[in-house]
Design a protein around this motif. Structure first.
Motif, PDB file in Angstrom:
ATOM      1  N   GLY A 113     -85.931 -34.365 -79.262  1.00 35.32           N
ATOM      2  CA  GLY A 113     -86.864 -33.858 -79.672  1.00 35.32           C
ATOM      3  C   GLY A 113     -86.943 -33.576 -81.316  1.00 35.32           C
ATOM      4  O   GLY A 113     -86.475 -32.628 -81.822  1.00 35.32           O
ATOM      5  N   SER A 165     -91.768 -34.426 -76.945  1.00 33.15           N
ATOM      6  CA  SER A 165     -91.049 -33.694 -77.618  1.00 33.15           C
ATOM      7  C   SER A 165     -90.766 -32.593 -76.264  1.00 33.15           C
ATOM      8  O   SER A 165     -90.088 -31.499 -76.784  1.00 33.15           O
ATOM      9  N   ALA A 221     -89.011 -24.611 -76.434  1.00 35.46           N
ATOM     10  CA  ALA A 221     -89.717 -25.759 -76.938  1.00 35.46           C
ATOM     11  C   ALA A 221     -91.055 -25.053 -76.675  1.00 35.46           C
ATOM     12  O   ALA A 221     -91.897 -25.791 -76.992  1.00 35.46           O
ATOM     13  N   GLN A 255     -80.079 -21.536 -77.545  1.00 36.43           N
ATOM     14  CA  GLN A 255     -81.385 -21.912 -76.726  1.00 36.43           C
ATOM     15  C   GLN A 255     -81.450 -21.399 -74.877  1.00 36.43           C
ATOM     16  O   GLN A 255     -80.182 -21.470 -74.259  1.00 36.43           O
ATOM     17  N   GLY A 303     -87.445 -29.601 -81.108  1.00 40.82           N
ATOM     18  CA  GLY A 303     -86.671 -29.006 -80.699  1.00 40.82           C
ATOM     19  C   GLY A 303     -85.289 -27.851 -80.722  1.00 40.82           C
ATOM     20  O   GLY A 303     -85.912 -27.481 -81.876  1.00 40.82           O
TER      21      GLY A 303
END
Length: 322
Positions: free
Chosen positions: A161, A78, A102, A253, A164
């Protein structure tokens, strides 16, 4: 004779300095990479992280004529495999890593021994929201429909992931609504689209750039976006936010890059200065437009402060889910 000895020593020192390490410096104390630079992407080809890493590598080359940046996908765990590869390059300014959330979610979830403090924050350049998508014939028209279905039955969701950004958003939704999803992890966003189309999963959260083709063709349909406000891009403007649909969740993100820890100030200064040139390149602006990103710049210490704030905000979410 004494003058000859000193001259010889000076030549020896010059040769030693030129042959050592991965970097070069001139007489004024500036630094530049020696040879090609490696940009690690900690996820597989085809996903949002891969697209971001390749776009930033190309823009860096345009920002710094003569610079060569090669992209290397180091997927697995991941994202942990790629970050661990950069961790092993401590003090080596010839390595970079295309980073996103991440870097925070892996350590907080207990899946990695490193933390954000082990790396050198260089630049945050953009923000990338998520679109909840389903197959065209799925019995859902809004994100609220997915929640209602999960309250009374099984709803399978895919994630690029296990820890994630997709996992974080689904966890936030679970905590806000009380539902539980059946989670199916994948290594990259590039694997999620065929998984939804093939019926392996019912629902996925994808960056707009990862799924625009299937939305245009009608093979997939969008239900909502997880941004705080609706997109202004025409292709997504009609999609309501999760908040508009009664789900009090918003999360984006970030996209940027890190360098290894242990760099000296000359190396830090070089990469920060190079990063500041990225938004001025046509390649970067094309990447933003093609992938429906929002430009959002932070450099060096300011990027580090942003990571610290986001780390604090994510801690209660990820500790509850781990």
């Amino acid at each position: 004779m004494k003058g000859i000895v000193l001259a010889g020593a000076a030549v020896l020192l010059t040769l030693t300095a030129a042959c050592s390490g991965q970097a070069a410096s001139d007489g004024g104390g500036s630094w530049k990479p020696r040879g090609d630079v490696r940009m690690i992407v900690p996820f597989g080809a085809g996903g949002g992280s891969d697209l971001a890493g390749r776009a930033m590598a190309t823009a860096l080359e345009k920002s710094k004529p003569g610079l060569k940046v090669n992209v290397e996908n180091r997927e697995g765990g991941s994202g942990a495999v790629g970050y661990s590869a950069l961790l092993a390059k401590k003090g080596d300014g010839n390595y970079l890593l295309a980073t996103e959330n991440a870097i925070l979610s892996l350590p907080l979830s207990g899946q990695a021994s490193f933390t954000r403090k082990d790396f050198t924050p260089v630049a945050k350049l953009a923000e990338d929201g998520a679109v909840m998508v389903v197959k065209k014939d799925a019995p859902f028209t809004t994100c609220s429909d997915v929640i209602d279905a999960a309250k009374s039955g099984r709803v399978s969701v895919g994630m690029s992931g296990a820890f994630g950004v997709d996992s974080v958003i689904f966890t936030m939704i679970e905590q806000k609504t009380g539902v539980k999803f059946q989670r199916v992890p994948f290594e990259s966003g590039g694997e999620l689209v065929p998984a939804v189309l093939g019926g392996q999963i019912q629902v996925a959260l994808l960056n707009p750039g990862e799924v625009i083709g299937q939305l245009r063709s009608g093979d997939l349909k969008g239900l909502c976006v997880t941004t705080d406000k609706r997109y202004t891009y025409p292709e997504f403007a009609a999609l309501g936010t999760a908040k508009e649909q009664g789900i009090d969740v918003s999360y984006v993100q970030f996209r940027g890059f890190l360098a290894p820890g242990g760099l000296d100030e000359r190396e830090r200064a070089y990469w920060e200065e190079a990063a500041r040139g990225i938004p001025r390149t046509a390649e970067f602006q094309k990447w933003l437009k093609d992938n429906y990103l929002q430009q959002a710049e932070l450099y060096g210490a300011e990027f580090g402060a942003y990571l610290e704030q986001l780390d604090t905000a994510l801690a209660p979410v990820l500790k509850k889910s781990s």
